[in-house]
Design a protein around this motif. Structure first.
Motif, mmCIF file in Angstrom:
data_model
loop_
_atom_site.group_PDB
_atom_site.id
_atom_site.type_symbol
_atom_site.label_atom_id
_atom_site.label_comp_id
_atom_site.label_asym_id
_atom_site.label_seq_id
_atom_site.Cartn_x
_atom_site.Cartn_y
_atom_site.Cartn_z
ATOM 1 N N ARG A 92 -6.949 -1.687 -13.136
ATOM 2 C CA ARG A 92 -5.887 -2.125 -14.027
ATOM 3 C C ARG A 92 -4.816 -2.845 -13.216
ATOM 4 N NH1 ARG A 92 -4.999 2.416 -16.216
ATOM 5 N NH2 ARG A 92 -3.324 3.085 -14.822
ATOM 6 N N SER A 93 -4.308 -3.930 -13.734
ATOM 7 C CA SER A 93 -3.307 -4.716 -13.014
ATOM 8 C C SER A 93 -2.091 -3.870 -12.663
ATOM 9 C CB SER A 93 -2.868 -5.909 -13.869
ATOM 10 O OG SER A 93 -1.875 -6.666 -13.203
ATOM 11 N N GLY A 94 -1.669 -3.933 -11.409
ATOM 12 C CA GLY A 94 -0.505 -3.193 -10.935
ATOM 13 C C GLY A 94 -0.794 -1.771 -10.526
ATOM 14 N N SER A 95 -2.031 -1.310 -10.724
ATOM 15 C CA SER A 95 -2.375 0.075 -10.381
ATOM 16 C C SER A 95 -2.829 0.182 -8.933
ATOM 17 C CB SER A 95 -3.480 0.600 -11.297
ATOM 18 O OG SER A 95 -4.710 -0.071 -11.031
ATOM 19 N N THR A 96 -2.878 1.418 -8.433
ATOM 20 C CA THR A 96 -3.326 1.683 -7.064
ATOM 21 C C THR A 96 -4.549 2.580 -7.089
ATOM 22 O OG1 THR A 96 -1.092 1.440 -6.146
ATOM 23 C CG2 THR A 96 -2.715 2.645 -4.817
ATOM 24 N N SER A 97 -5.658 2.063 -6.623
ATOM 25 C CA SER A 97 -6.874 2.855 -6.461
ATOM 26 C C SER A 97 -6.766 3.625 -5.157
ATOM 27 C CB SER A 97 -8.103 1.947 -6.447
ATOM 28 O OG SER A 97 -8.172 1.177 -7.632
ATOM 29 N N LYS A 98 -7.462 4.764 -5.094
ATOM 30 C CA LYS A 98 -7.338 5.633 -3.921
ATOM 31 C C LYS A 98 -8.698 6.103 -3.442
ATOM 32 C CE LYS A 98 -2.850 7.378 -5.529
ATOM 33 N NZ LYS A 98 -2.025 6.848 -4.424
ATOM 34 N N ILE A 99 -8.838 6.213 -2.121
ATOM 35 C CA ILE A 99 -9.999 6.865 -1.520
ATOM 36 C C ILE A 99 -9.482 8.100 -0.804
ATOM 37 C CG2 ILE A 99 -11.931 6.687 0.074
ATOM 38 C CD1 ILE A 99 -12.011 3.735 -0.362
ATOM 39 N N ARG A 100 -9.996 9.259 -1.192
ATOM 40 C CA ARG A 100 -9.537 10.547 -0.694
ATOM 41 C C ARG A 100 -10.736 11.471 -0.437
ATOM 42 N NH1 ARG A 100 -5.537 7.847 -0.550
ATOM 43 N NH2 ARG A 100 -3.439 8.361 -1.287
ATOM 44 N N GLY A 101 -10.436 12.607 0.206
ATOM 45 C CA GLY A 101 -11.409 13.682 0.280
ATOM 46 C C GLY A 101 -12.242 13.755 1.540
ATOM 47 N N ALA A 102 -12.332 12.692 2.312
ATOM 48 C CA ALA A 102 -13.129 12.699 3.544
ATOM 49 C C ALA A 102 -12.784 11.472 4.364
ATOM 50 C CB ALA A 102 -14.628 12.724 3.231
ATOM 51 N N LYS A 103 -13.156 11.512 5.636
ATOM 52 C CA LYS A 103 -12.927 10.357 6.502
ATOM 53 C C LYS A 103 -13.731 9.163 5.992
ATOM 54 C CE LYS A 103 -14.652 10.026 10.756
ATOM 55 N NZ LYS A 103 -14.797 10.208 12.214
ATOM 56 N N VAL A 104 -13.100 8.005 6.010
ATOM 57 C CA VAL A 104 -13.745 6.771 5.572
ATOM 58 C C VAL A 104 -14.119 5.953 6.807
ATOM 59 C CG1 VAL A 104 -13.511 4.714 4.136
ATOM 60 C CG2 VAL A 104 -12.272 6.812 3.529
ATOM 61 N N THR A 105 -15.379 5.518 6.867
ATOM 62 C CA THR A 105 -15.852 4.691 7.980
ATOM 63 C C THR A 105 -16.167 3.307 7.442
ATOM 64 O OG1 THR A 105 -16.802 6.614 9.094
ATOM 65 C CG2 THR A 105 -17.563 4.448 9.811
ATOM 66 N N MET A 106 -15.585 2.291 8.073
ATOM 67 C CA MET A 106 -15.713 0.917 7.598
ATOM 68 C C MET A 106 -16.318 0.032 8.680
ATOM 69 S SD MET A 106 -11.878 0.918 5.983
ATOM 70 C CE MET A 106 -11.368 2.102 7.253
#
Length: 281
Positions: free
Chosen positions: A207-221
């Protein structure tokens, strides 16, 4: 087709993004004892614990200083990031060492001054040795042949660690050279992700203006390119041929554009998820 799930639900593991106050105490005055009564113990003076240093705010101030810009010139949204939690638990991230792949050229760039006598932020520097020494990443599945693309008006990475240049293999037998980053959590404002090439591609939007989140564990990119305004100030692009000259535990990019070979870990939530197939936009 990679997908993500709406808020409060675990991200589909096939989705690429699912696969990036100080405590004070006080003691009140107890007053004098009544005449003839047993004297009460004298209370200690009110104790106040100084606020813990905020690495996010420090990072912003340092970046602003080296770029010759004052923090007051930042937008309110960007300045607010300095007081945001360092991860989903609110714990402050620990400083991390500078990666071994950083070159002497990067050090020289850090110490150099521009024509105005200001010290510029260290620029990404080509590191032939780091490229040549890149080793194949072990313990991960084969990645897609084609990367996916992420646009975000404000990409924030907490507990960030740059782990160097590595190689990854794809399902079609390709070997790619990428930057490896890990993070404790990510905030992605105005998430817009695309997958595929040609006339029809997969689109994933928040949704425009919203913030998505990644949580719960280490993220590897595993990143082919990370481009944007570092700390909202410094236009910069990181690639295997122009790797980060510094390793910082917190960073944010405005107008971020990411080309990702693969990503693992954490649970993605996307407010107002919209997922569809259609022409490139």
């Amino acid at each position: 087709m990679p997908t993500a799930v709406p808020p409060a639900k675990a991200a589909n593991p096939l989705d690429p993004l699912g696969v990036g106050e100080a405590i004070t105490g006080f003691i009140g005055e107890l007053g004098k004892p009544l005449t003839g009564a047993t004297a009460a113990p004298t209370p200690s003076a009110p104790a106040t614990v100084a606020p813990a240093p905020d690495p996010a705010a420090a990072a912003i101030r340092d970046a602003a200083k080296t770029a010759g810009v004052t923090v007051s010139e930042l937008s309110e949204e960007v300045k607010g990031t300095a007081t945001a939690p360092k991860d989903e638990t609110g714990k402050a991230a620990k400083p991390k060492p500078k990666p071994e792949t950083a070159t002497e050229g990067a050090k020289d760039a850090k110490d150099a001054k521009d024509a105005d006598g200001k010290q510029p932020f260290p620029c990404p520097t080509y590191d032939a040795k780091a490229l040549a020494d890149a080793e194949l990443e072990q313990g991960i599945p084969l990645l897609p042949d084609e990367p996916w693309y992420l646009d975000s008006s404000l990409l924030t990475l907490y507990g960030l660690d740059y782990e160097g240049i590595v190689e990854v293999k794809t399902a079609g037998g390709k070997t790619k050279t990428v930057l490896k980053f890990t993070a404790d959590s990510l905030d992605i404002k105005d998430l817009y992700q695309t997958v595929g090439k040609g006339s029809q591609v997969a689109h994933l939007k928040s949704r425009s203006g919203s913030t998505s989140k990644i949580r719960g564990a280490k993220v590897t990119m595993y990143t082919e390119s990370l481009k944007g305004n570092l700390f909202g100030l410094i236009p910069i692009e990181f690639t295997p041929k122009s790797p980060p000259p510094l390793n910082v535990p917190f960073a944010f990019f405005t107008n971020a554009k990411v080309v990702q070979a693969g990503q693992f870990g954490g649970t993605l939530t996307v407010p107002g998820l919209k997922n569809y197939i259609g022409p490139a936009e």
